[in-house]
Design a protein around this motif. Structure first.
Motif, short mmCIF file in Angstrom:
data_model
loop_
_atom_site.label_atom_id
_atom_site.label_comp_id
_atom_site.label_asym_id
_atom_site.label_seq_id
_atom_site.Cartn_x
_atom_site.Cartn_y
_atom_site.Cartn_z
N VAL A 113 14.77 63.48 -1.48
CA VAL A 113 14.33 62.70 -0.31
C VAL A 113 14.41 61.21 -0.61
O VAL A 113 14.84 60.42 0.24
N ARG A 114 14.03 60.83 -1.82
CA ARG A 114 14.11 59.41 -2.19
C ARG A 114 15.56 58.93 -2.11
O ARG A 114 15.83 57.80 -1.68
N ALA A 115 16.50 59.78 -2.50
CA ALA A 115 17.91 59.39 -2.44
C ALA A 115 18.34 59.16 -0.99
O ALA A 115 19.11 58.23 -0.71
N ILE A 116 17.85 59.97 -0.06
CA ILE A 116 18.17 59.76 1.36
C ILE A 116 17.57 58.45 1.83
O ILE A 116 18.25 57.63 2.47
N ARG A 117 16.31 58.22 1.52
CA ARG A 117 15.63 57.02 2.01
C ARG A 117 16.20 55.75 1.37
O ARG A 117 16.23 54.70 2.01
N ASP A 118 16.68 55.87 0.13
CA ASP A 118 17.29 54.71 -0.52
C ASP A 118 18.58 54.28 0.17
O ASP A 118 18.99 53.13 0.05
N ARG A 119 19.22 55.23 0.86
CA ARG A 119 20.46 54.91 1.57
C ARG A 119 20.19 54.29 2.94
O ARG A 119 21.13 53.80 3.58
N LEU A 120 18.95 54.34 3.38
CA LEU A 120 18.61 53.84 4.70
C LEU A 120 18.09 52.42 4.65
O LEU A 120 17.45 52.01 3.67
N GLY A 121 18.33 51.67 5.72
CA GLY A 121 17.77 50.34 5.83
C GLY A 121 16.31 50.40 6.24
O GLY A 121 15.75 51.48 6.46
N PRO A 122 15.66 49.26 6.37
CA PRO A 122 14.26 49.24 6.80
C PRO A 122 14.11 49.75 8.22
O PRO A 122 14.97 49.52 9.08
N ASP A 123 13.02 50.43 8.47
CA ASP A 123 12.72 51.02 9.77
C ASP A 123 11.64 50.17 10.45
O ASP A 123 10.53 50.05 9.93
N PRO A 124 11.92 49.58 11.60
CA PRO A 124 10.92 48.73 12.26
C PRO A 124 9.60 49.43 12.58
O PRO A 124 8.60 48.75 12.82
N ARG A 137 21.85 41.79 4.15
CA ARG A 137 23.13 42.46 4.35
C ARG A 137 23.85 41.92 5.58
O ARG A 137 25.07 41.80 5.59
N ILE A 138 23.09 41.61 6.62
CA ILE A 138 23.69 41.08 7.84
C ILE A 138 24.37 39.74 7.58
O ILE A 138 25.51 39.52 8.00
N LYS A 153 22.45 52.14 7.33
CA LYS A 153 22.25 51.63 5.97
C LYS A 153 21.65 50.23 6.00
O LYS A 153 21.10 49.76 5.03
N ILE A 154 21.79 49.55 7.14
CA ILE A 154 21.26 48.20 7.30
C ILE A 154 19.92 48.22 8.00
O ILE A 154 18.96 47.56 7.57
N LEU A 155 19.84 49.00 9.06
CA LEU A 155 18.63 49.05 9.88
C LEU A 155 18.46 50.49 10.36
O LEU A 155 19.33 51.01 11.06
N ALA A 156 17.37 51.11 10.01
CA ALA A 156 17.20 52.53 10.30
C ALA A 156 16.44 52.75 11.60
O ALA A 156 15.38 52.16 11.82
N LEU A 175 29.25 40.21 20.04
CA LEU A 175 30.31 40.01 19.05
C LEU A 175 30.00 38.90 18.06
O LEU A 175 30.81 38.61 17.18
N LEU A 176 28.83 38.28 18.16
CA LEU A 176 28.40 37.32 17.15
C LEU A 176 28.45 37.98 15.79
O LEU A 176 27.90 39.07 15.59
N THR A 177 29.12 37.36 14.83
CA THR A 177 29.24 38.00 13.51
C THR A 177 27.98 37.80 12.69
O THR A 177 27.23 36.83 12.88
N GLY A 178 27.77 38.73 11.77
CA GLY A 178 26.56 38.71 10.97
C GLY A 178 26.34 37.41 10.23
O GLY A 178 25.20 36.92 10.12
N ASP A 179 27.42 36.83 9.70
CA ASP A 179 27.27 35.61 8.91
C ASP A 179 26.87 34.40 9.76
O ASP A 179 26.56 33.33 9.23
N LYS A 180 26.84 34.57 11.10
CA LYS A 180 26.44 33.49 12.00
C LYS A 180 25.02 33.69 12.54
O LYS A 180 24.55 32.90 13.36
N VAL A 181 24.36 34.72 12.07
CA VAL A 181 23.00 35.02 12.54
C VAL A 181 21.99 34.19 11.75
O VAL A 181 21.87 34.34 10.53
N SER A 182 21.27 33.33 12.44
CA SER A 182 20.27 32.49 11.77
C SER A 182 19.05 33.31 11.40
O SER A 182 18.78 34.37 11.99
#
Length: 266
Positions: A113-124, A137-138, A153-156, A175-182
């Motif tokens: 289970v830990r292996a599954i959760r480690d593959r997931l991003g944070p859950d709001p 990551r974004i 993997k980024i946001l669960a 379409l705003l790219t991740g590297d442009k997100v403040s």
């Protein structure tokens, strides 16, 4: 596919109805190793993103992923004969539930289970969520934010509906790219997702429309859709934007339908 609020809602329901007591677990379909947990006490039920975990002990955790077709049906006792392909049946002191059509239904140990959760991003919806992990990551990605928000993997837990709606609510071009997100924008999106998804857990459907845009306030007919709830752009292609009146557009992005307002999200 159900979004994260649905799994958290199920976890709370199963915690209330089954946890703390022995549960009879069977597999009428014969495709689940029910004997590994049958008769054991359910310690707790919890969710992470679109994954549900029934914890019977460190060596026996039932992992469920509903996928596109999975569903639980909940009923009070008495128990009836199985109808259709029931993968897992749980019977407690007052209620029983049948699981049909999941992508995954398996017994794992805590390391698996830990292996599954480690593959997931944070859950709001989780108290242990760290939004910084998602932002790190974004900000390193040149993919559209609309794609990144759907990457588990980024946001669960965020799916197509919450993705479309949170971007609209904050006038963000999909379409705003991740590297442009403040950092300021990311904090705003995260905080709004927490509020919206908590409301989804509470009421059992996704509502994203602010009070001034609700049917009664605008004098319009309520939305009619099998998903329920009032939304701004999701599955409203060709209809006028509730804010500016511009036609809502749709296109395919990363094999999923994207909805947005070209005027509100320039």
């Amino acid at each position: 596919m159900p979004e994260g609020h649905t799994l958290h809602r199920l976890a709370r329901l199963h915690q209330r109805r089954f946890a703390g007591k022995p549960v009879a677990v069977t597999s009428p379909q014969g495709r689940f190793a029910a004997s590994l947990v049958d008769g054991r006490k359910l310690v707790r039920a919890e969710a992470h993103g679109k994954h549900l975990f029934h914890v019977y002990g460190p060596d026996a955790i039932v992992h469920v992923h509903l996928g596109l077709y999975g569903t639980f049906t909940e009923s009070p006792l008495p128990v009836l004969l199985p109808v259709g392909q029931v993968r897992m049946r749980m019977v407690g002191e007052t209620h029983w539930t049948d699981l049909r059509g999941p992508t995954a239904c398996e017994v794992l140990n805590k390391d698996e289970v830990r292996a599954i959760r480690d593959r997931l991003g944070p859950d709001p919806l989780r108290k242990d969520a760290d939004p910084d992990r998602a932002y790190e990551r974004i900000i390193r990605s040149k993919q559209p934010l609309a794609v990144l928000l759907m990457d588990q993997k980024i946001l669960a837990g965020v799916g197509n509906v919450y993705r479309a709606e949170v971007l609209f609510r904050h006038n963000v071009n999909p379409l705003l790219t991740g590297d442009k997100v403040s950092r300021e924008l990311w904090d705003t999106l995260w905080d709004d997702l927490v509020v919206l998804m908590k409301d989804g857990v509470k009421v059992g459907q996704i509502n994203t429309v602010r009070p001034e845009h609700l049917p009664k306030a605008m004098g319009r007919a309520p939305r009619v859709d099998r998903h329920g709830g009032e939304v701004y752009v999701y599955r409203r292609a060709g209809q006028p934007c509730l804010v500016c009146g511009t036609e809502v557009l749709t296109t395919e992005l990363a094999a999923r339908n994207l909805f947005w307002c070209p005027a509100c999200q320039p």
